[in-house]
Design a protein around this motif. Structure first.
Motif, mmCIF file in Angstrom:
data_model
loop_
_atom_site.group_PDB
_atom_site.id
_atom_site.type_symbol
_atom_site.label_atom_id
_atom_site.label_comp_id
_atom_site.label_asym_id
_atom_site.label_seq_id
_atom_site.Cartn_x
_atom_site.Cartn_y
_atom_site.Cartn_z
ATOM 1 N N ASP A 47 0.820 -1.210 0.000
ATOM 2 C CA ASP A 47 0.000 0.000 0.000
ATOM 3 C C ASP A 47 0.857 1.265 0.000
ATOM 4 N N MET A 48 1.991 1.209 0.675
ATOM 5 C CA MET A 48 2.834 2.391 0.847
ATOM 6 C C MET A 48 3.930 2.529 -0.200
ATOM 7 N N ALA A 49 4.204 1.492 -0.962
ATOM 8 C CA ALA A 49 5.352 1.466 -1.874
ATOM 9 C C ALA A 49 5.377 2.676 -2.797
ATOM 10 N N GLY A 50 6.587 3.172 -3.023
ATOM 11 C CA GLY A 50 6.763 4.271 -3.960
ATOM 12 C C GLY A 50 7.770 5.287 -3.476
ATOM 13 N N GLU A 51 7.845 6.379 -4.223
ATOM 14 C CA GLU A 51 8.771 7.460 -3.912
ATOM 15 C C GLU A 51 7.973 8.653 -3.402
ATOM 16 N N TYR A 52 8.495 9.296 -2.370
ATOM 17 C CA TYR A 52 7.829 10.413 -1.719
ATOM 18 C C TYR A 52 8.779 11.606 -1.641
ATOM 19 N N GLU A 53 8.205 12.802 -1.671
ATOM 20 C CA GLU A 53 8.988 14.028 -1.559
ATOM 21 C C GLU A 53 8.596 14.773 -0.286
ATOM 22 N N CYS A 54 9.590 15.301 0.411
ATOM 23 C CA CYS A 54 9.343 16.062 1.639
ATOM 24 C C CYS A 54 8.773 17.433 1.284
ATOM 25 N N VAL A 55 7.572 17.729 1.810
ATOM 26 C CA VAL A 55 6.896 18.985 1.504
ATOM 27 C C VAL A 55 6.811 19.930 2.699
ATOM 28 N N TYR A 164 8.628 11.126 12.106
ATOM 29 C CA TYR A 164 9.329 11.701 13.256
ATOM 30 C C TYR A 164 10.753 11.169 13.238
ATOM 31 N N TYR A 165 11.700 12.093 13.135
ATOM 32 C CA TYR A 165 13.104 11.786 12.848
ATOM 33 C C TYR A 165 13.965 12.223 14.019
ATOM 34 N N SER A 166 14.933 11.381 14.380
ATOM 35 C CA SER A 166 15.834 11.695 15.488
ATOM 36 C C SER A 166 17.279 11.744 15.009
ATOM 37 N N PRO A 167 17.978 12.838 15.311
ATOM 38 C CA PRO A 167 19.412 12.865 15.030
ATOM 39 C C PRO A 167 20.162 12.106 16.123
ATOM 40 N N SER A 168 21.336 11.606 15.805
ATOM 41 C CA SER A 168 22.157 10.892 16.781
ATOM 42 C C SER A 168 22.446 11.808 17.976
ATOM 43 N N GLY A 169 22.499 11.218 19.151
ATOM 44 C CA GLY A 169 22.815 11.982 20.361
ATOM 45 C C GLY A 169 21.601 12.339 21.187
ATOM 46 N N THR A 170 20.421 11.985 20.714
ATOM 47 C CA THR A 170 19.197 12.256 21.458
ATOM 48 C C THR A 170 18.340 10.994 21.487
ATOM 49 N N GLN A 171 17.419 10.954 22.411
ATOM 50 C CA GLN A 171 16.473 9.841 22.478
ATOM 51 C C GLN A 171 15.053 10.337 22.233
ATOM 52 N N ASP A 172 14.948 11.463 21.554
ATOM 53 C CA ASP A 172 13.667 12.074 21.240
ATOM 54 C C ASP A 172 13.624 12.321 19.733
ATOM 55 N N TRP A 173 12.452 12.601 19.196
ATOM 56 C CA TRP A 173 12.385 13.034 17.797
ATOM 57 C C TRP A 173 12.559 14.543 17.796
ATOM 58 N N TYR A 174 13.374 15.031 16.903
ATOM 59 C CA TYR A 174 13.610 16.476 16.810
ATOM 60 C C TYR A 174 12.964 17.085 15.578
ATOM 61 N N PHE A 175 12.715 16.278 14.540
ATOM 62 C CA PHE A 175 12.184 16.802 13.293
ATOM 63 C C PHE A 175 10.912 16.049 12.906
ATOM 64 N N ALA A 176 9.890 16.792 12.523
ATOM 65 C CA ALA A 176 8.664 16.208 11.973
ATOM 66 C C ALA A 176 8.687 16.528 10.479
ATOM 67 N N LEU A 177 8.643 15.493 9.664
ATOM 68 C CA LEU A 177 8.769 15.643 8.221
ATOM 69 C C LEU A 177 7.513 15.109 7.543
ATOM 70 N N THR A 178 6.938 15.892 6.635
ATOM 71 C CA THR A 178 5.778 15.459 5.882
ATOM 72 C C THR A 178 6.205 15.155 4.450
ATOM 73 N N PHE A 179 5.886 13.934 4.012
ATOM 74 C CA PHE A 179 6.211 13.498 2.663
ATOM 75 C C PHE A 179 4.921 13.188 1.918
ATOM 76 N N GLU A 180 4.898 13.534 0.627
ATOM 77 C CA GLU A 180 3.778 13.179 -0.235
ATOM 78 C C GLU A 180 4.295 12.317 -1.382
ATOM 79 N N LYS A 181 3.472 11.350 -1.786
ATOM 80 C CA LYS A 181 3.857 10.457 -2.875
ATOM 81 C C LYS A 181 3.982 11.250 -4.171
ATOM 82 N N LYS A 182 5.054 10.954 -4.908
ATOM 83 C CA LYS A 182 5.311 11.648 -6.188
ATOM 84 C C LYS A 182 4.405 11.130 -7.278
#
Length: 182
Positions: A47-55, A164-182
């Protein structure tokens, strides 16, 4: 205003998702799912397969406090692409193995967790740990299939991922990213 609303929505979703694991029935179901089959249900990933772009990109308060400038984070991610194929996510040259389950949130189709992130779906308190400290990458995301009712007048126009994306060095998510299918 739109960003503030998105941050509030992300926080509310996090609280709703982490509070879902308290009842015995979901624990029993989770144990049953793990013991009943060692194979992955690939239909969820089909259902999810494909390429997505961060908007859209949001840096949460902890990320800003840790020195991540929203403009730099947006420059890094906005317009970038991810690819979902099978139970793998390709992002920024790395591959992540995924687990997916039907979402209990009516606005989303699946909840997906990056296996190596360490995210456990259990309720968390103020010292919550969403991922391993040395992990860098997507921790979890919600997938909304095109046409999913978002509680308003307009259903989702394209398949959408709220990550929800976490950079190394933390145990929390720091970035919320929205992607839409191309």
């Amino acid at each position: 205003m739109k960003r503030l609303l998105a941050v509030i929505l992300a926080a509310a979703m996090t609280l709703a998702l982490v509070s879902c694991g308290d009842d015995d029935s979901s624990e029993k179901k989770s144990k049953k799912d793990k013991s009943s089959s060692s194979s992955v249900d690939m239909s969820k990933f089909d259902d999810m397969a494909g390429e997505y772009e961060c908007v859209d990109v949001i840096t949460n308060f902890n990320g800003s406090d840790a020195g991540y400038r929203p403009s730099e984070v947006e420059e890094r991610f906005k317009g970038s692409t991810i690819k979902l194929e099978g139970d793998k996510l390709e992002m920024e040259g790395s591959s992540f193995s995924l687990n997916a389950k039907k979402s209990e949130n009516l606005y989303y189709t699946y909840m997906v967790i990056a296996k190596d992130s360490g995210y456990d779906e259990k309720p968390h308190n103020s010292d919550r740990k969403f991922c391993h400290k040395d992990y860098e990458g997507p921790v979890w995301f919600m997938f909304a299939k095109e046409g999913t009712d978002q509680g308003g007048d307009t259903p989702v126009a394209r398949d959408t991922i709220e990550m929800y994306y976490s950079p190394s060095g933390t145990q929390d998510w720091y970035f919320a990213l929205t992607f839409e299918k191309k």
